[in-house]
Design a protein around this motif. Structure first.
Motif, PDB file in Angstrom:
ATOM      1  N   LEU A  89       0.807  -1.218   0.000  1.00 17.38           N
ATOM      2  CA  LEU A  89       0.000   0.000   0.000  1.00 17.38           C
ATOM      3  C   LEU A  89       0.846   1.277   0.000  1.00 17.38           C
ATOM      4  O   LEU A  89       0.464   2.263  -0.654  1.00 17.38           O
ATOM      5  CB  LEU A  89      -0.940  -0.006   1.211  1.00 17.38           C
ATOM      6  N   VAL A  90       1.972   1.278   0.722  1.00 18.16           N
ATOM      7  CA  VAL A  90       2.766   2.518   0.803  1.00 18.16           C
ATOM      8  C   VAL A  90       3.364   2.905  -0.554  1.00 18.16           C
ATOM      9  O   VAL A  90       3.172   4.038  -1.027  1.00 18.16           O
ATOM     10  CB  VAL A  90       3.849   2.394   1.893  1.00 18.16           C
ATOM     11  N   PRO A  91       4.100   1.997  -1.245  1.00 16.28           N
ATOM     12  CA  PRO A  91       4.600   2.382  -2.587  1.00 16.28           C
ATOM     13  C   PRO A  91       3.466   2.676  -3.566  1.00 16.28           C
ATOM     14  O   PRO A  91       3.597   3.565  -4.416  1.00 16.28           O
ATOM     15  CB  PRO A  91       5.398   1.142  -3.035  1.00 16.28           C
ATOM     16  N   LEU A  92       2.341   1.947  -3.435  1.00 12.38           N
ATOM     17  CA  LEU A  92       1.208   2.209  -4.324  1.00 12.38           C
ATOM     18  C   LEU A  92       0.650   3.607  -4.084  1.00 12.38           C
ATOM     19  O   LEU A  92       0.273   4.314  -5.033  1.00 12.38           O
ATOM     20  CB  LEU A  92       0.122   1.150  -4.103  1.00 12.38           C
ATOM     21  N   GLY A  93       0.614   4.015  -2.813  1.00 14.30           N
ATOM     22  CA  GLY A  93       0.145   5.360  -2.501  1.00 14.30           C
ATOM     23  C   GLY A  93       1.052   6.435  -3.086  1.00 14.30           C
ATOM     24  O   GLY A  93       0.576   7.428  -3.644  1.00 14.30           O
ATOM     25  N   PHE A  94       2.371   6.230  -2.967  1.00 13.31           N
ATOM     26  CA  PHE A  94       3.314   7.192  -3.553  1.00 13.31           C
ATOM     27  C   PHE A  94       3.183   7.231  -5.074  1.00 13.31           C
ATOM     28  O   PHE A  94       3.233   8.309  -5.689  1.00 13.31           O
ATOM     29  CB  PHE A  94       4.746   6.828  -3.162  1.00 13.31           C
ATOM     30  N   ALA A  95       3.025   6.049  -5.695  1.00 15.09           N
ATOM     31  CA  ALA A  95       2.888   6.004  -7.153  1.00 15.09           C
ATOM     32  C   ALA A  95       1.598   6.698  -7.597  1.00 15.09           C
ATOM     33  O   ALA A  95       1.595   7.456  -8.577  1.00 15.09           O
ATOM     34  CB  ALA A  95       2.901   4.554  -7.628  1.00 15.09           C
ATOM     35  N   GLY A  96       0.501   6.450  -6.872  1.00 11.10           N
ATOM     36  CA  GLY A  96      -0.772   7.082  -7.218  1.00 11.10           C
ATOM     37  C   GLY A  96      -0.706   8.592  -7.072  1.00 11.10           C
ATOM     38  O   GLY A  96      -1.211   9.337  -7.923  1.00 11.10           O
ATOM     39  N   ARG A  97      -0.054   9.052  -6.016  1.00  7.13           N
ATOM     40  CA  ARG A  97       0.076  10.503  -5.810  1.00  7.13           C
ATOM     41  C   ARG A  97       0.892  11.141  -6.933  1.00  7.13           C
ATOM     42  O   ARG A  97       0.558  12.216  -7.429  1.00  7.13           O
ATOM     43  CB  ARG A  97       0.752  10.748  -4.459  1.00  7.13           C
ATOM     44  N   ARG A  98       1.960  10.449  -7.330  1.00  4.16           N
ATOM     45  CA  ARG A  98       2.796  10.957  -8.420  1.00  4.16           C
ATOM     46  C   ARG A  98       2.007  10.999  -9.730  1.00  4.16           C
ATOM     47  O   ARG A  98       2.136  11.948 -10.518  1.00  4.16           O
ATOM     48  CB  ARG A  98       4.011  10.035  -8.572  1.00  4.16           C
ATOM     49  N   PHE A  99       1.180   9.970  -9.975  1.00  2.00           N
ATOM     50  CA  PHE A  99       0.399   9.908 -11.212  1.00  2.00           C
ATOM     51  C   PHE A  99      -0.634  11.039 -11.257  1.00  2.00           C
ATOM     52  O   PHE A  99      -0.866  11.650 -12.311  1.00  2.00           O
ATOM     53  CB  PHE A  99      -0.308   8.557 -11.297  1.00  2.00           C
ATOM     54  N   LEU A 100      -1.271  11.319 -10.116  1.00  4.11           N
ATOM     55  CA  LEU A 100      -2.307  12.357 -10.081  1.00  4.11           C
ATOM     56  C   LEU A 100      -1.732  13.751 -10.321  1.00  4.11           C
ATOM     57  O   LEU A 100      -2.398  14.611 -10.892  1.00  4.11           O
ATOM     58  CB  LEU A 100      -3.034  12.322  -8.737  1.00  4.11           C
ATOM     59  N   ARG A 101      -0.479  13.968  -9.874  1.00  2.85           N
ATOM     60  CA  ARG A 101       0.114  15.307  -9.978  1.00  2.85           C
ATOM     61  C   ARG A 101       1.011  15.477 -11.191  1.00  2.85           C
ATOM     62  O   ARG A 101       1.448  16.591 -11.494  1.00  2.85           O
ATOM     63  CB  ARG A 101       0.934  15.590  -8.713  1.00  2.85           C
ATOM     64  N   ARG A 102       1.295  14.393 -11.897  1.00  3.56           N
ATOM     65  CA  ARG A 102       2.269  14.427 -12.984  1.00  3.56           C
ATOM     66  C   ARG A 102       1.706  15.154 -14.205  1.00  3.56           C
ATOM     67  O   ARG A 102       0.537  15.007 -14.550  1.00  3.56           O
ATOM     68  CB  ARG A 102       2.664  12.999 -13.368  1.00  3.56           C
ATOM     69  N   ASP A 103       2.589  15.921 -14.876  1.00  2.44           N
ATOM     70  CA  ASP A 103       2.229  16.588 -16.125  1.00  2.44           C
ATOM     71  C   ASP A 103       2.730  15.722 -17.285  1.00  2.44           C
ATOM     72  O   ASP A 103       3.910  15.785 -17.655  1.00  2.44           O
ATOM     73  CB  ASP A 103       2.861  17.976 -16.180  1.00  2.44           C
ATOM     74  N   PHE A 104       1.855  14.929 -17.870  1.00  2.00           N
ATOM     75  CA  PHE A 104       2.260  14.013 -18.942  1.00  2.00           C
ATOM     76  C   PHE A 104       2.468  14.768 -20.254  1.00  2.00           C
ATOM     77  O   PHE A 104       1.836  15.762 -20.512  1.00  2.00           O
ATOM     78  CB  PHE A 104       1.201  12.927 -19.132  1.00  2.00           C
TER      79      PHE A 104
END
Length: 272
Positions: free
Chosen positions: A257-272
């Protein structure tokens, strides 16, 4: 009605992305080779006269070494390869959270499923070969937990850096740290500070590595106390079998859950 329609729309996005991921990876020759590799090795160990407990221990060593490597490297490359698909969907009115959920599950579920089929079928064919059902279930459960945890770490790495070479290098570094370097550091610390009470620090260090947690989770189901090592024996002495399984499972859940949370947060804020 509006809430139900919105919920249905979110599920459709997750299902669409998940279905695309499952379809692509089911045709991927590396996933097929990954499944057949576990199946051939387990069946070969039975074929050459190994008993169920012997095959189980051999498969445990293989799982702890190979599964994190495949999940990290293959997962990182897969996320990079999915970038154009993600950018195409983000051009549509698609919620990012649901897109990330579908993207992650489309990676983690095939990896976990390939492992369960490859490692589980030989034990089913040979009726576990004398190994305890609890041991086989613990091996499969630990493999699934490691697949989900390291797929989350791979997703986090790939979203953290745009440089593919650097991303794969970070994935290999994470694998080396979890499977080789970490145990060496723990043994060195135990030798250097042997005159001090190290029980609690060593237990904390063991829970800080998902590979060690998976190893102890399976070993506690087997009658092989000589293979537990110092931290494994200390873990079982401190928590006992039942509580120990719960603590190890909770630690493995945290490593998912912890790495998944960090990955999800990065995905939500990332400028693709």
């Amino acid at each position: 009605m509006a809430g139900a329609a919105a919920e249905g729309g979110r599920m459709n996005v997750v299902s669409l992305v998940l279905h695309a991921g499952l379809r692509d990876l089911s045709r991927n020759r590396w996933i097929v080779a990954y499944t057949l590799g576990f199946l051939a090795i387990a069946e070969g160990l039975f074929w050459f006269g190994g008993t169920g407990p012997q095959v189980l221990l051999s498969m445990l060593n293989l799982v702890l070494l190979v599964l994190p490597l495949v999940a990290l490297v293959f997962g990182t490359i897969h996320v990079y390869a999915s970038r154009e698909f993600v950018e195409l969907l983000l051009a549509q009115p698609v919620p990012r959270r649901e897109l990330f959920t579908g993207l992650y599950l489309g990676l983690a579920l095939p990896l976990a499923g390939a492992f369960v089929v490859g490692a589980g079928v030989p034990f089913a064919i040979h009726a576990s070969g004398g190994a305890s059902i609890g041991g086989v279930v613990a091996l499969l459960g630990a493999g699934v937990g490691l697949s989900f945890a390291f797929a989350a770490i791979a997703t986090w790495i790939a979203l953290h850096t745009d440089d593919r070479l650097k991303g794969v290098g970070l994935a290999l570094g994470a694998w080396l740290a979890a499977t080789v370097i970490y145990d060496g550091l723990v043994l060195g610390a135990a030798a250097a500070f042997g005159n001090y009470p190290l029980e609690r620090p060593l237990l904390a260090l063991m829970l800080a590595n998902p590979v060690d947690v998976a190893r102890v989770l399976v070993i506690t189901q087997l009658d092989v106390s000589a293979l537990m090592g110092y931290t494994g024996a200390l873990f079982q002495h401190t928590f006992g079998t039942s509580l120990g399984i719960g603590v190890a499972a909770a630690a493995l859940l945290g490593w998912w859950l912890v790495p998944l949370g960090f990955a999800g947060r990065r995905f939500l804020r990332r400028d693709f």
